[in-house]
Structure formats: C-alpha cells, structure tokens
Enzyme design. Structure first.
Site, short mmCIF file in Angstrom:
data_model
loop_
_atom_site.label_atom_id
_atom_site.label_comp_id
_atom_site.label_asym_id
_atom_site.label_seq_id
_atom_site.Cartn_x
_atom_site.Cartn_y
_atom_site.Cartn_z
CG ASP A 24 51.46 31.97 -37.88
OD1 ASP A 24 52.08 31.30 -38.70
OD2 ASP A 24 51.12 33.15 -38.06
CG ASP A 75 48.54 28.69 -31.35
OD1 ASP A 75 47.96 29.63 -31.93
OD2 ASP A 75 49.77 28.68 -31.18
CG ASP A 124 45.79 31.26 -34.86
OD1 ASP A 124 46.13 32.33 -35.39
OD2 ASP A 124 46.58 30.51 -34.24
C1 XBP Z 1 51.23 34.69 -35.22
C2 XBP Z 1 52.07 35.89 -35.27
C3 XBP Z 1 52.77 36.22 -36.50
C4 XBP Z 1 53.89 35.31 -36.93
C5 XBP Z 1 54.74 35.99 -37.97
O1 XBP Z 1 49.91 35.04 -34.90
O2 XBP Z 1 52.16 36.64 -34.32
O3 XBP Z 1 53.30 37.49 -36.32
O4 XBP Z 1 54.73 34.99 -35.82
O5 XBP Z 1 54.02 36.38 -39.09
P1 XBP Z 1 48.63 34.12 -35.33
P2 XBP Z 1 54.22 37.81 -39.77
O6 XBP Z 1 48.82 32.78 -34.69
O7 XBP Z 1 47.47 34.90 -34.79
O8 XBP Z 1 48.61 34.05 -36.83
O9 XBP Z 1 55.70 38.06 -39.84
O10 XBP Z 1 53.60 37.71 -41.14
O11 XBP Z 1 53.51 38.81 -38.89
MG MG Z 2 48.39 31.17 -33.30
#
Ligand code: XBP
Ligand code: MG
Length: 260
Positions: free
Chosen positions: A16, A186, A14
């Site tokens: 973020d 996470d 993943d």
């Molecule tokens: C993270 C998210 C993302 C970010 C924002 O998910 O939900 O939407 O908060 O990014 P992951 P965008 O950990 O699965 O990556 O604005 O590009 O959506």
């Molecule tokens: Mg994440």
C-alpha cells in the site's frame, strides 16, 4: 543519506502506497462497507490520514469504534469487526480488479530489471493477502504468480508494522539476512519495521505518508521512476554524481548473473 555499498540479493516491497497508491481505494471500500452495514460512519481524507497511524484494517476499525471523538462510537465484537473487514476486503478486490489501482511509476521497470539481474523479489505487507493477490493480478496478469518468491501479508504474523515481524518472516522464508536485502517502503511504520529487522530502506513518497519523518532511510525518492532515471543517467555519464545516486545505482547492479 546513502545505501550500503554492497550488492543486494533481494528486494522486499511494501504494497500500500509503494506498489500502488491504494489508500484512497481502501478508504472507499471502508466507507462503502460502513454504509452497507448502516453504521452511520464515514471516513473523509483528513480523518483517514490520522487513522492510518493504526496499521491494519481490522485494527483501524476497532480503534475508530472506541475513539472518544467518534460520535457514532459503539462496541463491536471481534466477530463483527471480522465480518466488516471481510466485506471491505471483497469490495477492495472488486475495485482493484476493475483497474482502480495501477502500479506507481517505475515499479514495473524495477521489478523487471531486478528479475533480469537475478535478484529475488518479496512482499512484506500489512494488508490482507487477497488484496495483494488482486493487485498483483491486475498489474501483471498470469505472470503475477511467478513474480514474487515470498509474500507475507497482514494476519500471517503476530504483530503488524511498525513491528519487524513481517520482515523477519520474509527474511526467514528467503533464507537471507537483513543486510542482504533492500526494502522499498512509503511510510515511517514501514521504515521502522524494516529497520528493526536490519533491512536498509528506500522510501518512495506516497500520497498519505509523503510528509512522514524518514530519518534513518537509506534514500528518499518521489517514485521508483526517479530512482531508475538517476541510475540510467549515471550509467550514461560513466561517472557517479553523488553518494545518493551511487547508492541508488547499486540497487540495480546487484548480483549480475554469472554470464554477465
Ligand atoms: C497499509 C495498511 C493497511 C491498509 C488496509 O500497510 O495499513 O491496513 O490500509 O488494508 P502497508 P487491510 O503499506 O504496510 O501494506 O484492511 O487489508 O488491513
Ligand atoms: Mg505502505
């Protein structure tokens, strides 16, 4: 809590909260976007924690725009949301390129070690592809392009996490079964997405999702440096201390190349 005893052929990361603690930078980029477009909106951390339950930035903006408790509630068309999100993505890219989101502890070592041991590496994320590319480039420079065999991002699948779509697409592109892979995530949404695709999950707790319910995860650690330390310690002792430790050790013992 234990990981499958077998060896894995690939690690699926993943982005973020897992590769880097990005959400405060996302939040800043959202808020700067709202200010630029004079929406009168601001997302403080406690509100953002709740809003993170909606995965995907465009989806999060849309949910907030129509939320009854939002005093600045307004109708936004899909085109307007897309425009806001394009601006937010550009701003996030600038912040990341300026060094705003360093890799979390242990990530670089795990990636390096997995590569040395012949594992394939992939990314399964909800965030937009330009965000992933900016983050990888900031962390690994010109090496970044060759590092991950498969990347599937935000809008490249019909449904975002917790749906399994992004994992199913990664598996199809890798040509592997869920059971061949280990996901590093996470959040509960990520755990559910990977789990529904048959992929075992190692959770690294993050700032916003540290208290999520991780029932069903193969293992939960604070960060990948901890997982690496446990593996190294066991190797030094020459013995396995617990099923969790042996499981984590297995992650780094996958697919030794034929000459090793
Ligand atoms: C993270 C998210 C993302 C970010 C924002 O998910 O939900 O939407 O908060 O990014 P992951 P965008 O950990 O699965 O990556 O604005 O590009 O959506
Ligand atoms: Mg994440």
């Amino acid at each position: 809590m234990s990981l499958p005893a077998g060896r894995f052929a690939a690690l699926i990361f993943d982005v973020d909260g897992t590769l880097a603690e990005t959400e405060e930078t996302h939040r800043r980029a959202f808020n700067e976007t709202f200010a630029y477009f004079k929406l009168g909106w601001d997302w403080p951390p406690l509100l953002y924690r709740r809003l993170l339950r909606v995965t995907g930035g465009k989806e999060r903006i849309a949910a907030f725009a129509r939320a009854p408790e939002n005093l600045g509630r307004r109708h936004l068309s899909a085109d307007e949301i897309a425009e806001l999100h394009r601006f937010k993505t550009a701003r996030f890219g600038q912040l990341v390129s300026g060094g705003g989101c360093p890799l979390r502890p242990g990530v670089a070592s795990v990636v390096e070690r997995a590569r040395q041991r012949g594992l394939r590496l992939a990314i399964a994320t909800t965030t937009a592809r330009p965000n992933v590319e900016a983050l990888l480039r900031a962390a690994w420079g010109s090496e970044a392009d060759a590092l991950f065999d498969v990347i599937v991002a935000g809008d490249e699948v019909p449904r975002k996490k917790p749906a399994p779509d992004v994992y199913l697409k990664v598996l199809a592109l890798l040509g592997l079964e869920g059971g061949d892979c280990l996901a590093i995530e996470d959040s509960r949404a990520g755990l559910l997405a990977a789990g529904a695709a048959g992929v075992a999950v190692l959770i690294t707790r993050s700032f916003y999702f540290g208290d999520d319910d991780f029932e069903g995860a193969a293992a939960v650690v604070e960060n990948l440096a901890e997982a690496m330390d446990i593996g190294a310690m066991d190797q030094e002792n020459g013995k396995i201390m617990s099923s969790m430790r042996s499981g984590i050790l297995n992650i780094f013992e996958i697919n030794p190349s034929p000459e090793t």
